[in-house]
Enzyme design. Structure first.
Site, PDB file in Angstrom:
ATOM      1  N   TYR A  14     108.762 -58.563   3.992  1.00 33.72           N
ATOM      2  CA  TYR A  14     107.355 -58.581   3.564  1.00 33.72           C
ATOM      3  C   TYR A  14     106.434 -59.162   4.639  1.00 33.72           C
ATOM      4  CZ  TYR A  14     103.272 -58.974   0.556  1.00 33.72           C
ATOM      5  OH  TYR A  14     102.009 -58.845   0.032  1.00 33.72           O
ATOM      6  N   SER A  65      98.139 -59.492   4.366  1.00 32.70           N
ATOM      7  CA  SER A  65      98.353 -60.672   3.517  1.00 32.70           C
ATOM      8  C   SER A  65      98.281 -61.927   4.377  1.00 32.70           C
ATOM      9  CB  SER A  65      99.743 -60.585   2.874  1.00 32.70           C
ATOM     10  OG  SER A  65     100.050 -61.776   2.192  1.00 32.70           O
TER      11      SER A  65
HETATM   12  N1  LIG Z   1      98.721 -59.932  -5.464  1.00 34.22           N
HETATM   13  C1  LIG Z   1      98.854 -60.753  -4.439  1.00 34.22           C
HETATM   14  O1  LIG Z   1      99.027 -61.983  -4.620  1.00 34.22           O
HETATM   15  C2  LIG Z   1      98.755 -60.210  -3.033  1.00 34.22           C
HETATM   16  C3  LIG Z   1      98.610 -61.127  -1.979  1.00 34.22           C
HETATM   17  C4  LIG Z   1      98.501 -60.659  -0.683  1.00 34.22           C
HETATM   18  C5  LIG Z   1      98.527 -59.297  -0.436  1.00 34.22           C
HETATM   19  N2  LIG Z   1      98.693 -58.430  -1.463  1.00 34.22           N
HETATM   20  C6  LIG Z   1      98.727 -56.999  -1.150  1.00 34.22           C
HETATM   21  O2  LIG Z   1      97.716 -56.337  -1.872  1.00 34.22           O
HETATM   22  C7  LIG Z   1      98.072 -54.958  -2.014  1.00 34.22           C
HETATM   23  C8  LIG Z   1      97.811 -54.526  -3.436  1.00 34.22           C
HETATM   24  O3  LIG Z   1      98.718 -55.211  -4.291  1.00 34.22           O
HETATM   25  P1  LIG Z   1      98.274 -55.759  -5.720  1.00 34.22           P
HETATM   26  O4  LIG Z   1      98.266 -57.232  -5.667  1.00 34.22           O
HETATM   27  O5  LIG Z   1      97.057 -55.051  -6.216  1.00 34.22           O
HETATM   28  O6  LIG Z   1      99.571 -55.349  -6.563  1.00 34.22           O
HETATM   29  P2  LIG Z   1      99.736 -54.298  -7.761  1.00 34.22           P
HETATM   30  O7  LIG Z   1      98.790 -54.599  -8.856  1.00 34.22           O
HETATM   31  O8  LIG Z   1     101.205 -54.308  -8.074  1.00 34.22           O
HETATM   32  O9  LIG Z   1      99.317 -52.917  -7.103  1.00 34.22           O
HETATM   33  C9  LIG Z   1     100.129 -52.326  -6.132  1.00 34.22           C
HETATM   34  C10 LIG Z   1      99.606 -50.947  -5.814  1.00 34.22           C
HETATM   35  O10 LIG Z   1     100.503 -50.343  -4.861  1.00 34.22           O
HETATM   36  C11 LIG Z   1     100.906 -49.089  -5.385  1.00 34.22           C
HETATM   37  N3  LIG Z   1     102.309 -48.825  -5.036  1.00 34.22           N
HETATM   38  C12 LIG Z   1     103.351 -49.665  -5.167  1.00 34.22           C
HETATM   39  N4  LIG Z   1     104.484 -49.052  -4.767  1.00 34.22           N
HETATM   40  C13 LIG Z   1     104.148 -47.808  -4.373  1.00 34.22           C
HETATM   41  C14 LIG Z   1     104.872 -46.694  -3.861  1.00 34.22           C
HETATM   42  N5  LIG Z   1     106.198 -46.747  -3.686  1.00 34.22           N
HETATM   43  N6  LIG Z   1     104.200 -45.570  -3.565  1.00 34.22           N
HETATM   44  C15 LIG Z   1     102.850 -45.506  -3.749  1.00 34.22           C
HETATM   45  N7  LIG Z   1     102.116 -46.516  -4.241  1.00 34.22           N
HETATM   46  C16 LIG Z   1     102.745 -47.653  -4.542  1.00 34.22           C
HETATM   47  C17 LIG Z   1     100.786 -49.203  -6.890  1.00 34.22           C
HETATM   48  O11 LIG Z   1     100.659 -47.934  -7.440  1.00 34.22           O
HETATM   49  P3  LIG Z   1     101.176 -47.643  -8.959  1.00 34.22           P
HETATM   50  O12 LIG Z   1     100.286 -48.455  -9.834  1.00 34.22           O
HETATM   51  O13 LIG Z   1     101.015 -46.183  -9.083  1.00 34.22           O
HETATM   52  O14 LIG Z   1     102.597 -48.112  -8.998  1.00 34.22           O
HETATM   53  C18 LIG Z   1      99.540 -50.040  -7.030  1.00 34.22           C
HETATM   54  O15 LIG Z   1      98.393 -49.225  -6.934  1.00 34.22           O
HETATM   55  C19 LIG Z   1      99.526 -54.857  -1.572  1.00 34.22           C
HETATM   56  O16 LIG Z   1      99.582 -54.296  -0.276  1.00 34.22           O
HETATM   57  C20 LIG Z   1     100.015 -56.291  -1.551  1.00 34.22           C
HETATM   58  O17 LIG Z   1     101.047 -56.491  -0.603  1.00 34.22           O
HETATM   59  C21 LIG Z   1      98.798 -58.852  -2.758  1.00 34.22           C
END
Ligand SMILES: NC(=O)c1ccc[n+]([C@@H]2O[C@H](COP(=O)([O-])OP(=O)(O)OC[C@H]3O[C@@H](n4cnc5c(N)ncnc54)[C@H](OP(=O)(O)O)[C@@H]3O)[C@@H](O)[C@H]2O)c1
Length: 194
Positions: free
Chosen positions: A72, A58
């Site tokens: 985080y 991130s």
């Molecule tokens: N969205 C943002 O603004 C942002 C910014 C910077 C970085 N990121 C990073 O991008 C990555 C993806 O996040 P996203 O934005 O796509 O969020 P998201 O839509 O909430 O997706 C999160 C993913 O992580 C999985 N996950 C969460 N908790 C878990 C656990 N305990 N065990 C196994 N799988 C788990 C979820 O699986 P399930 O659907 O099965 O729960 C889902 O596939 C993350 O690493 C996040 O830190 C996001």
């Protein structure tokens, strides 16, 4: 051939506001699991002379830690450093490793962390679509970029913080966090159940 360590979530609130098992789970998902998966899959990649590992970190991993979501930024900074070392160790073996560093991205992330109301007040230009982040990330790992920050604005933010003296950077983060907490109308949100 391709490992994408993407799973992640945020734990809102201050460090003391969550019980230890919640922090331990967070470290398992954001640090231990990606590290172990890389360790298990790397030998096969090296043997075949081809592999790609994307660690979804991130922009937060490049900035000072914020109050709230205490682990985080630290976890994402770990993924960036881990990716750098792993990339340098393996680039001669046909294995590319990239730390992908998105900023605000439309997904379910902020619904899960309970921060949707707060972050929806961020200007639209701060946000990117997930498919753009993915396309750019896959291109970056193919090119052999070791760290890739999505979006010009996010790259500018990273550069700004790198140029600032540490004290000024921390003061800026503290000021902005205070403003967001006032906007949210809550000081230390309790972590939601998953
Ligand atoms: N969205 C943002 O603004 C942002 C910014 C910077 C970085 N990121 C990073 O991008 C990555 C993806 O996040 P996203 O934005 O796509 O969020 P998201 O839509 O909430 O997706 C999160 C993913 O992580 C999985 N996950 C969460 N908790 C878990 C656990 N305990 N065990 C196994 N799988 C788990 C979820 O699986 P399930 O659907 O099965 O729960 C889902 O596939 C993350 O690493 C996040 O830190 C996001």
């Amino acid at each position: 051939d391709l490992l994408i360590n993407n799973a992640g979530y945020g734990v809102p609130g201050t460090f003391d506001a969550s019980p230890w098992p919640r922090h331990a789970d967070f470290i398992q998902v954001l640090i231990t699991a990606p590290t172990e998966l890389a360790h298990r899959l790397l030998p096969g990649m090296r043997a075949r002379g081809h592999g790609r590992i994307v660690n979804v970190a991130s922009l937060a991993g490049h900035l000072p830690g914020t109050p709230g979501h205490t682990l985080y930024a630290a976890a994402k900074a770990y993924l960036i450093k881990f990716s750098q070392s792993l990339a340098l160790e393996n680039r001669r073996h046909g294995v590319h490793v990239t730390a992908l560093c998105p900023g605000f991205t439309y997904s379910e992330f902020h619904d899960v962390s309970g921060a949707r109301a707060l972050v929806s007040k961020m200007p639209a230009r701060m946000w990117m679509h997930a498919d753009t982040v993915v396309t750019q990330g896959l291109a970056a790992v193919e090119r052999g970029d070791i760290v890739y920050i999505n979006g010009r604005l996010n790259r500018a933010i990273k550069t700004l913080f790198k140029l600032l003296p540490d004290r000024a950077a921390l003061a800026l983060i503290a000021r902005r966090s205070r403003r967001f907490r006032v906007m949210q109308g809550a000081g230390t949100g309790k972590a939601p159940e998953r």
